[in-house]
Design a protein around this motif. Structure first.
Motif, short mmCIF file in Angstrom:
data_model
loop_
_atom_site.label_atom_id
_atom_site.label_comp_id
_atom_site.label_asym_id
_atom_site.label_seq_id
_atom_site.Cartn_x
_atom_site.Cartn_y
_atom_site.Cartn_z
N ASN B 188 32.63 36.97 46.20
CA ASN B 188 32.80 37.21 44.76
C ASN B 188 34.26 37.02 44.36
O ASN B 188 34.72 37.56 43.37
N LEU B 202 42.97 41.64 42.61
CA LEU B 202 41.87 40.75 42.22
C LEU B 202 41.20 40.23 43.49
O LEU B 202 41.89 39.90 44.46
N PRO B 203 39.86 40.15 43.50
CA PRO B 203 39.18 39.71 44.72
C PRO B 203 39.60 38.28 45.10
O PRO B 203 39.58 37.38 44.27
N CYS B 319 38.55 38.38 35.92
CA CYS B 319 37.45 37.84 36.74
C CYS B 319 36.13 37.77 35.98
O CYS B 319 35.21 37.09 36.42
N ALA B 320 36.04 38.44 34.85
CA ALA B 320 34.81 38.39 34.07
C ALA B 320 34.81 37.18 33.13
O ALA B 320 33.84 36.95 32.42
#
Lengths: 334, 425
Positions: B188, B202-203, B319-320
């Motif tokens: 993700n 943040l991933p 991230c969205a």
């Protein structure tokens, strides 16, 4: 980022992350929090600093401790508090988040306390909110949880006074922890002499040394001569992504016990942001033992949140903390 | 229609041309560069004195959002933007809605492009049905419907299916276009895994998400012998792996998107979603490695990876938001900037945007040779201008290059001998 958090006079406007703030502001937050600690001891635990203000606890993720202490802090400042819990899954779309924001603005709110699962969401809200609205980050994704870090700094300062001589070890799931990131930044801005992180490599973020920390994979080495040990909460779902074999092995290797504690400085204090998984992060003997300051952290959370809220609303500027009429500014450890 | 382009500095890398010449065009084709053909009478004369004349640009990856995502952009809006940027051919990846896994969708896109009349669109067929990585698409039918190759955009998890897809594509003479990403390592993630992901929480997407996929697919190519093209590389190490494979004689090519040659993870520090792209912006040494790959010819083409968005797509926490940059209008300007920054020569820069992508696609454009389709780009290479979002022709204004200053502006674009763009003086 720093521009967003601080106004043209260098005063706190939003509190979104520790990063971007200077030592003076962090020290002001701690001093202001100290000045509020007297209020707790009064018969009537209220000051009118935020009377008539509307503060919204806008929580897209569940929380007990953080939300409750924010609520208590707001009430002690005489503000009106609105608690809104929104299931994050219903609002994965950005428009909805902005729509939520616009709706609350239309209700003439003054401050949002925001918790959200996306890193950067507090910045996003601060960027898009109307200029009179203040935003305080109560945890965004893995990014930041600045009030938690500041209440931890207050706890450390009350016990240890001077950061410049301290060795602090943070143990556990650094990778997913917004608390650890904020703590590391705050400790380093306040001049801590040595910051260590301790975890297996699966729970350490990439290039963790770039944060200014020493990384250890062995607990005993990591806490050797430490003055402060901060244990992080381990989420059970970490077993599923093959990050850890079992909570049993985790406790064997990284769980804090009296025996392992003998490596640390004898005055060491043990901290945990809560809630503790007893028998996973530490055993009960340590959690309830004399070195544990976990419950003090919770009470300090109220003072720190009062400080941040009143500073961001402009009800207190830092000059007032030295005002003789201000609440007791020089109160030491309780 | 007969057109003569007079006195321009003609750069045609396919023919090693770089000199002042006239170009004569009849019935959509170039008939001569240099001397006028016998009895040539121009209907129109374009004075290119002091300007550069090169083949129309070929962009290996641009999304025009039609069909299905017309709230973001349309073939009409993006064709106009492409023409204004000197681009005469774009390859459209298969992730439209519906996906390009049936001949009908491929034909529809080409028909709409024909109606818009400003840019040629070459669709890329889906390598697997619905891009799901499970069943093969009807590749031969897609090829017959005009698909220039087969690509999958999303990672194909199952190595055996990738193998069969490659075998089947090669049976029908098709090139396989791959965006190298390991499904599991991508997870993700939404930014490069490194100092910035660690700082911002943040991933991350590790570099190995790209290199593992490149290694796997190169191993398959070695066994199968299919022609593959790696799209939009992001890491220096992947460039090195591909250089080695080319050295070993494997039929492999690669491109990079222009923004990867300028931006790095450091640009993310203020959480501005305009920098949210896939593959992610990586670190300085990756950027330098990609530049070196372009300079040495390991990476043969530069593409835009154009992804126009409506404003709402970028109005959320980082991230969205939806990844991608509206990039048609910065493809040539950024590439020319690499010339200014001495990465390569002007002629090499033009080659990366014309003849090299043409060779990758196996089409006969990308050159000004007599007999070639008259796709031409004329630019004022000394003109200094600033990009302003509100002046963009693309429906999407999601660019991180707002307010950047560029040197060199397109003044005319010809598509098959028709002037499809002319800059107002």
């Amino acid at each position: 980022m720093s521009n967003l958090q601080v106004d043209e006079n260098g005063r706190l406007r939003h509190f979104l992350s520790i990063e971007g703030l200077n030592r003076q502001i962090l020290t002001d937050i701690l001093d202001t929090a100290e000045s509020f600690s007297g209020i707790t001891d009064q018969h009537i635990k209220k000051v009118p600093l935020l009377r008539g203000r509307i503060i919204v606890n806008l929580f897209f993720e569940s929380s007990t401790r953080t939300r409750t202490t924010f609520e208590l802090a707001a009430k002690r400042l005489s503000a009106d508090v609105l608690n809104i819990n929104i299931n994050a899954s219903a609002t994965t779309k950005g428009e909805t988040l902005l729509d939520t924001l616009r709706n609350l603005e239309a209700m003439h709110c003054d401050m949002f306390i925001v918790r959200h699962a996306e890193s950067g969401s507090a910045h996003f809200i601060a960027q898009h909110a109307q200029p009179h609205i203040r935003v305080i980050n109560a945890g965004d994704g893995r990014h930041s949880h600045p009030t938690q870090a500041m209440l931890d700094m207050l706890t450390i300062r009350r016990h240890k006074k001077d950061f410049s001589k301290l060795k602090v070890a943070i143990v556990g799931d650094i990778l997913h922890s917004r608390v650890a990131r904020s703590q590391i930044q705050a400790l380093s801005i306040l001049g801590t002499s040595e910051i260590r992180v301790v975890a297996p490599r699966t729970l350490l973020p990439a290039k963790v040394q770039s944060l200014g920390v020493h990384a250890y994979t062995d607990l005993k080495e990591g806490i050797r001569d430490a003055d402060v040990i901060i244990m992080l909460r381990l989420q059970q779902e970490r077993m599923q992504g093959a990050l850890l074999p079992s909570s049993h092995e985790y406790f064997q290797l990284y769980g804090l016990t009296e025996e392992k504690l003998s490596c640390a400085n004898k005055d060491v204090i043990i901290m945990h942001p809560g809630p503790i998984n007893r028998g996973i992060e530490m055993d009960s003997q340590v959690a309830d033992g004399p070195r544990s300051v976990v419950l003090q952290q919770v009470s300090n959370g109220i003072d720190v949140r009062m400080a941040v809220m009143s500073m961001a609303m402009g009800s207190i500027n830092t000059a007032e903390t030295t005002d003789p009429n201000a609440p007791n500014a020089s109160k030491e450890t309780r | 229609m007969r057109i003569v382009i007079r006195n321009g500095h003609v750069i045609d890398p396919a023919n090693n041309t770089s000199e002042i010449r006239d170009i004569y065009i009849t019935k959509g084709h170039i008939v001569s560069t240099g001397n006028a053909p016998d009895g040539f009478k121009a209907n129109r004369e374009i004075d290119a004195t002091g300007k550069t004349v090169c083949p129309g640009l070929i962009d290996l990856c641009a999304r025009f959002r039609e069909p299905g995502l017309e709230h973001k952009a349309t073939i009409v809006s993006e064709s106009a933007a492409a023409a204004s940027a000197g681009i005469t051919t774009v390859v459209c990846p298969p992730d439209t809605d519906p996906i390009i896994d049936t001949p009908a969708v491929a034909k529809l896109i080409q028909e709409r492009a024909g109606q818009a009349g400003q840019t040629r669109i070459l669709p890329l067929g889906a390598l697997t049905r619905n891009l799901e990585g499970e069943q093969l698409s009807e590749m031969a039918a897609l090829r017959d419907a005009g698909c220039i190759g087969m690509g999958n955009i999303h990672a194909i998890k199952d190595t055996k299916i990738m193998r069969h897809a490659m075998e089947y594509a090669s049976s029908h003479g098709l090139t396989v276009f791959i965006r190298p990403m390991d499904y599991w390592l991508y997870d993700n993630g939404c930014v490069h895994e490194g100092t910035v992901s660690t700082r911002l929480g943040l991933p991350g997407i590790p570099e190995a998400a790209e290199t593992t996929a490149v290694a796997r697919d190169l191993a398959l190519v070695e066994q199968i012998g299919v022609r593959i093209h790696f799209s939009q590389l992001s890491s220096a190490r992947a460039v090195q792996m591909i250089a080695r494979a080319k050295h070993d004689g494997l039929p492999v090519s690669a491109d990079v998107s222009a923004h990867q040659l300028f931006l790095t993870e450091m640009d993310l520090l203020d959480f501005d979603p305009v920098h949210h792209v896939q593959p992610p912006l990586r670190n300085q040494s990756d950027r330098d490695g990609l530049r070196k790959g372009v300079a040495k010819g390991t990476i043969r083409a530069i593409c835009s990876d154009h992804q126009p968005h409506e404003p709402d797509a970028k109005l959320a926490p980082f991230c969205a938001t939806e990844p991608g940059i509206s990039a048609l209008e910065t493809l040539l300007p950024l590439t020319l900037r690499l010339v200014e920054e001495k990465v390569f020569t002007l002629s090499e820069a033009i080659a990366c945007l014309t003849i090299e992508p043409a060779r990758i696609l196996g089409v006969d454009s990308g050159t000004l040779s007599p007999g070639a389709t008259a796709d031409v780009c004329i630019l004022d290479s000394e003109k200094i201008w600033q990009l302003q979002k509100h002046n963009m022709l693309s429906r999407g204004t999601n660019t991180p290059f707002n307010h950047w200053e560029f040197k060199g502006k397109v003044t005319h674009t010809l598509l098959a001998g028709r002037v499809v763009f002319e800059l107002e003086p």
